[in-house]
Design a protein around this motif. Structure first.
Motif, PDB file in Angstrom:
ATOM      1  N   ASN A  14       0.990  -1.228  -0.106  1.00 30.81           N
ATOM      2  CA  ASN A  14       0.366  -0.135   0.115  1.00 30.81           C
ATOM      3  C   ASN A  14       0.923   0.907  -0.235  1.00 30.81           C
ATOM      4  N   VAL A  15       2.080   1.299   0.684  1.00 33.10           N
ATOM      5  CA  VAL A  15       2.731   2.401   1.062  1.00 33.10           C
ATOM      6  C   VAL A  15       3.330   2.981  -0.511  1.00 33.10           C
ATOM      7  N   GLY A  16       4.258   1.395  -1.236  1.00 27.37           N
ATOM      8  CA  GLY A  16       4.821   2.207  -2.352  1.00 27.37           C
ATOM      9  C   GLY A  16       4.027   2.066  -3.088  1.00 27.37           C
ATOM     10  N   ASP A  17       2.699   0.742  -3.606  1.00 22.50           N
ATOM     11  CA  ASP A  17       2.330   1.033  -5.108  1.00 22.50           C
ATOM     12  C   ASP A  17       0.763   2.165  -4.811  1.00 22.50           C
ATOM     13  N   VAL A  18       0.497   2.514  -3.295  1.00 22.59           N
ATOM     14  CA  VAL A  18      -0.202   3.005  -3.495  1.00 22.59           C
ATOM     15  C   VAL A  18       0.208   5.052  -3.580  1.00 22.59           C
ATOM     16  N   ALA A  19       0.469   4.469  -2.248  1.00 27.81           N
ATOM     17  CA  ALA A  19       0.756   6.063  -1.433  1.00 27.81           C
ATOM     18  C   ALA A  19       1.678   6.685  -2.261  1.00 27.81           C
ATOM     19  N   GLY A  20       2.991   6.052  -2.346  1.00 28.30           N
ATOM     20  CA  GLY A  20       4.169   6.403  -3.000  1.00 28.30           C
ATOM     21  C   GLY A  20       4.245   6.693  -4.885  1.00 28.30           C
ATOM     22  N   MET A  21       3.518   5.559  -5.576  1.00 28.45           N
ATOM     23  CA  MET A  21       3.282   6.344  -6.863  1.00 28.45           C
ATOM     24  C   MET A  21       2.073   7.085  -7.087  1.00 28.45           C
ATOM     25  N   GLY A  22       1.196   7.278  -6.146  1.00 25.60           N
ATOM     26  CA  GLY A  22       0.109   8.572  -5.890  1.00 25.60           C
ATOM     27  C   GLY A  22       1.016  10.585  -6.057  1.00 25.60           C
ATOM     28  N   ALA A  23       1.732   9.964  -4.852  1.00 25.59           N
ATOM     29  CA  ALA A  23       2.902  11.560  -5.097  1.00 25.59           C
ATOM     30  C   ALA A  23       3.541  11.826  -5.584  1.00 25.59           C
ATOM     31  N   ALA A 320      21.745   3.328  -7.011  1.00 21.30           N
ATOM     32  CA  ALA A 320      22.464   2.176  -6.068  1.00 21.30           C
ATOM     33  C   ALA A 320      22.023   3.258  -4.354  1.00 21.30           C
ATOM     34  N   LEU A 321      22.322   3.803  -4.425  1.00 20.23           N
ATOM     35  CA  LEU A 321      21.889   3.954  -2.667  1.00 20.23           C
ATOM     36  C   LEU A 321      20.687   3.291  -2.309  1.00 20.23           C
ATOM     37  N   THR A 322      19.412   3.206  -3.021  1.00 22.22           N
ATOM     38  CA  THR A 322      17.834   3.080  -2.871  1.00 22.22           C
ATOM     39  C   THR A 322      17.965   1.776  -2.831  1.00 22.22           C
ATOM     40  N   MET A 323      19.257   0.958  -3.875  1.00 18.89           N
ATOM     41  CA  MET A 323      19.319  -0.530  -4.019  1.00 18.89           C
ATOM     42  C   MET A 323      19.857  -1.392  -3.110  1.00 18.89           C
ATOM     43  N   ASN A 324      20.617  -0.546  -2.185  1.00 17.96           N
ATOM     44  CA  ASN A 324      21.796  -0.898  -1.004  1.00 17.96           C
ATOM     45  C   ASN A 324      21.147  -1.135   0.557  1.00 17.96           C
ATOM     46  N   SER A 325      20.319   0.378   0.123  1.00 17.77           N
ATOM     47  CA  SER A 325      19.118   0.846   1.560  1.00 17.77           C
ATOM     48  C   SER A 325      17.759  -0.501   1.792  1.00 17.77           C
ATOM     49  N   VAL A 326      17.677  -0.740   0.739  1.00 16.30           N
ATOM     50  CA  VAL A 326      16.573  -2.008   0.642  1.00 16.30           C
ATOM     51  C   VAL A 326      17.196  -3.099   0.812  1.00 16.30           C
ATOM     52  N   GLY A 327      18.127  -3.770   0.815  1.00 17.51           N
ATOM     53  CA  GLY A 327      19.494  -4.805   1.159  1.00 17.51           C
ATOM     54  C   GLY A 327      19.175  -4.776   2.079  1.00 17.51           C
ATOM     55  N   ARG A 328      20.057  -3.934   3.089  1.00 16.05           N
ATOM     56  CA  ARG A 328      20.098  -2.965   4.225  1.00 16.05           C
ATOM     57  C   ARG A 328      19.086  -3.520   5.543  1.00 16.05           C
ATOM     58  N   TYR A 411      14.201   0.695 -17.373  1.00 15.08           N
ATOM     59  CA  TYR A 411      15.205  -0.719 -17.365  1.00 15.08           C
ATOM     60  C   TYR A 411      14.746  -1.141 -16.078  1.00 15.08           C
ATOM     61  N   MET A 412      14.683  -0.414 -15.404  1.00 15.69           N
ATOM     62  CA  MET A 412      14.356  -1.620 -13.607  1.00 15.69           C
ATOM     63  C   MET A 412      13.004  -1.393 -13.716  1.00 15.69           C
ATOM     64  N   ALA A 413      11.616  -0.459 -14.113  1.00 14.10           N
ATOM     65  CA  ALA A 413      10.323  -1.103 -13.737  1.00 14.10           C
ATOM     66  C   ALA A 413       9.406  -2.102 -14.552  1.00 14.10           C
ATOM     67  N   ASN A 414      10.917  -2.439 -16.030  1.00 17.41           N
ATOM     68  CA  ASN A 414       9.982  -3.507 -16.983  1.00 17.41           C
ATOM     69  C   ASN A 414      10.095  -4.461 -16.595  1.00 17.41           C
ATOM     70  N   PRO A 451      12.760  -4.153  -5.487  1.00 18.70           N
ATOM     71  CA  PRO A 451      13.345  -2.934  -5.094  1.00 18.70           C
ATOM     72  C   PRO A 451      13.818  -2.808  -6.817  1.00 18.70           C
ATOM     73  N   PHE A 452      13.843  -3.303  -8.293  1.00 13.67           N
ATOM     74  CA  PHE A 452      14.114  -2.825  -9.004  1.00 13.67           C
ATOM     75  C   PHE A 452      13.011  -1.627  -9.445  1.00 13.67           C
ATOM     76  N   LYS A 453      11.481  -2.686  -8.961  1.00  9.61           N
ATOM     77  CA  LYS A 453      10.568  -1.946  -9.786  1.00  9.61           C
ATOM     78  C   LYS A 453      10.063  -0.986  -8.659  1.00  9.61           C
ATOM     79  N   ASP A 454       9.836  -1.401  -7.662  1.00 16.65           N
ATOM     80  CA  ASP A 454       9.336  -0.255  -6.337  1.00 16.65           C
ATOM     81  C   ASP A 454      10.000   0.581  -5.468  1.00 16.65           C
ATOM     82  N   THR A 455      11.057   0.511  -5.860  1.00 17.98           N
ATOM     83  CA  THR A 455      12.020   1.687  -4.947  1.00 17.98           C
ATOM     84  C   THR A 455      12.778   2.693  -5.964  1.00 17.98           C
ATOM     85  N   SER A 456      14.073   1.729  -6.682  1.00 16.55           N
ATOM     86  CA  SER A 456      14.764   2.357  -7.260  1.00 16.55           C
ATOM     87  C   SER A 456      13.999   3.368  -8.679  1.00 16.55           C
ATOM     88  N   GLY A 457      13.078   2.298  -9.603  1.00 13.59           N
ATOM     89  CA  GLY A 457      13.284   3.182 -10.640  1.00 13.59           C
ATOM     90  C   GLY A 457      12.003   4.193 -10.385  1.00 13.59           C
TER      91      GLY A 457
END
Length: 484
Positions: A14-23, A320-328, A411-414, A451-457
């Motif tokens: 909900n946070v990522g695909d509704v609130a985040g994408m909405g923003a 890179a920063l956002t991918m590493n953030s998801v990993g941590r 690229y990352m989203a697809n 994290p490709f499609k929901d964070t960094s992309g």
């Protein structure tokens, strides 16, 4: 139900695909309207009618979106094509309503002598639909690219990873061509050959046209996490397996609509960023560099070229920063889940409940903390570049970030959407179904794809628009106090 991270996953959808994408889309929506209004005033010598046009069109888009929702109807079928056509019917009808209304709106507001500007709006509308179709083709499991990706899982995790990366890179071709054609059409039909200001106004209107039906486009995007959460609730509640089978079909479609929404968001962000870049140049003229012409921003200028390289690098650093953030953050959740399995008596036997709130709290704190550095970089970089390289360097920065950011985001989203649906395709009973080696490889692809499609992309969309916004705000400082 025994896994304490499950609720965090549902909340995260909900946070990522509704609130985040909405923003994200709301920022593009407002940015396109403001930039079109500003460029319209510049092109028409201060006449308010040019400023009013994008605002009235946005209002009509809201009505068109509401009308479109009434035509999204389907029966009991869980066939992907049937469900997808129902959603398409609503979005396409909204687009047709805007296409017709915009013709009369342009003639009524600007006058019959500016009818050609209508085709700039139409170019944006068509580009939005085509980018959505392109994204759907590369990410839906009803088409060969994703089915072929699922086939690569037969030989393990490494091959599905390689296949997904290649698919994501290949999928950038069509959106780039679509946006490029849209820019050229919008520029020249608006009179860009005779007046650069009119051409840029046309490009900004194309962005408004693409985003006019945002209401229903965002609704179809939000459909994805709703269906995903429904499946999670069905499993958590121990409902009949037939219920989960139906929610899986809806979830697979939701992955496609979410990927389509992301493609649309990325395309609109590129057009909006271009319009904002033009607004930045107008602002530079206003705050003290009135003699500036577009020839000053030639690629042969070392200041522009240096800014271009810095801007081209930014999306990679940001990703890179956002991918590493998801990993941590994921590591901290995994350790917490293992701790609960180990320490909560009766949890593994289903006799005790896990501490769901602890995992949600970990994710919430990590997301806020981990976004500090990427945000600071996005805000500070255009100011620093501007103070050193001047306003010309900033234009290069914006151009470089927009081009590579657009490609990286697509690229990352697809790639992420294709990995997700390849896993769903295997779970539907193909290549051995759930529990087999293919499914395990598919899960690995999906885990990397999230994290490709929901964070960094999606985050890159915000980066390219934020750079332009910060540049506009600090234009006066950059013009008057830069080193070069």
């Amino acid at each position: 139900p025994r896994n304490p991270a499950v609720i965090a996953d549902n909340v995260g959808d909900n946070v990522g695909d509704v609130a985040g994408m909405g923003a994200d889309l709301y920022e593009s929506y407002v940015g396109s309207i403001i930039s079109a209004s500003a460029l319209g005033v510049a092109a028409f010598g201060g006449e308010l009618k040019a400023m009013a046009l994008p605002m009235i069109m946005a209002a009509l888009g809201i009505l068109a979106s509401i009308i479109g929702t009434f035509f999204v109807r389907t029966g009991e079928s869980t066939d992907q094509r049937t469900l997808l056509s129902a959603l398409r019917r609503g979005t396409n009808l909204s687009a047709v309503i805007i296409a017709v209304a915009a013709f009369f709106l342009v003639r009524g507001v600007l006058g019959t002598e500016y009818t050609d500007i209508y085709f700039a709006i139409l170019a944006g509308l068509v580009a939005g639909v085509l980018i959505g179709a392109s994204t759907e083709y590369f990410t839906s499991d009803t088409y060969k690219p994703t089915q072929g990706l699922a086939d690569t899982a037969l030989t393990g995790s490494a091959t599905i990873m390689i296949g997904g990366l290649g698919l994501g890179m290949l999928s950038t071709i069509l959106p780039i061509v679509i946006v490029a054609v849209c820019i050229l059409v919008a520029y020249y039909v608006s009179g860009g050959g005779a007046s650069t200001a009119m051409g840029l106004y046309g490009i900004a209107l194309a962005a408004v046209g693409m985003l006019a039906t945002l209401g229903i486009t965002l609704a179809t995007d939000a459909y994805g996490p709703v269906a995903d959460n429904a499946g999670g609730i069905a499993e958590m509640a121990g409902l009949d397996p037939e219920v989960r089978k139906r929610t899986d079909a809806l979830d697979s479609l939701g992955n496609t609509t979410a990927a389509t929404g992301k493609g649309f968001a990325i395309g609109s962000a590129a057009l909006t960023a271009l319009a904002l870049m033009a607004s930045y140049i107008e602002k530079v003229k206003e705050v003290g560099a009135a003699d500036v012409t577009f020839n000053d921003f030639s690629l042969m200028n070392p200041l522009v070229l240096t800014g271009l390289f810095i801007g081209a690098c930014l999306p990679f650093v940001f990703a890179a920063l956002t991918m590493n953030s998801v990993g941590r953050a994921a590591q901290s959740v995994v350790l917490e889940v293992r701790r609960q399995f180990r320490e909560i008596a009766g949890l593994m036997e289903g006799k005790a409940d896990p501490d769901y709130a602890r995992c949600v709290d970990l994710c919430t704190k990590a997301s806020l903390k981990e976004m500090v550095l990427p945000t600071v970089i996005a805000v500070v970089t255009p100011i620093v570049v501007g103070m050193v390289l001047g306003y010309k360097g900033v234009v290069g920065l914006l151009a470089g970030a927009t081009v590579t950011g657009f490609l990286m985001a697509i690229y990352m989203a697809n790639a992420g959407g294709a990995w997700d649906n390849a896993k769903k395709y295997i779970e539907a009973g193909n290549f051995g179904g759930k529990g087999g080696d293919c499914h395990k490889a598919g899960v690995v692809g999906d885990t990397v794809g999230d994290p490709f499609k929901d964070t960094s992309g999606p985050a890159i969309n915000i980066l390219i628009k934020l750079l332009s916004m910060v540049s506009i705000v600090f234009a006066g400082l950059i013009v008057n106090y830069s080193i070069f």
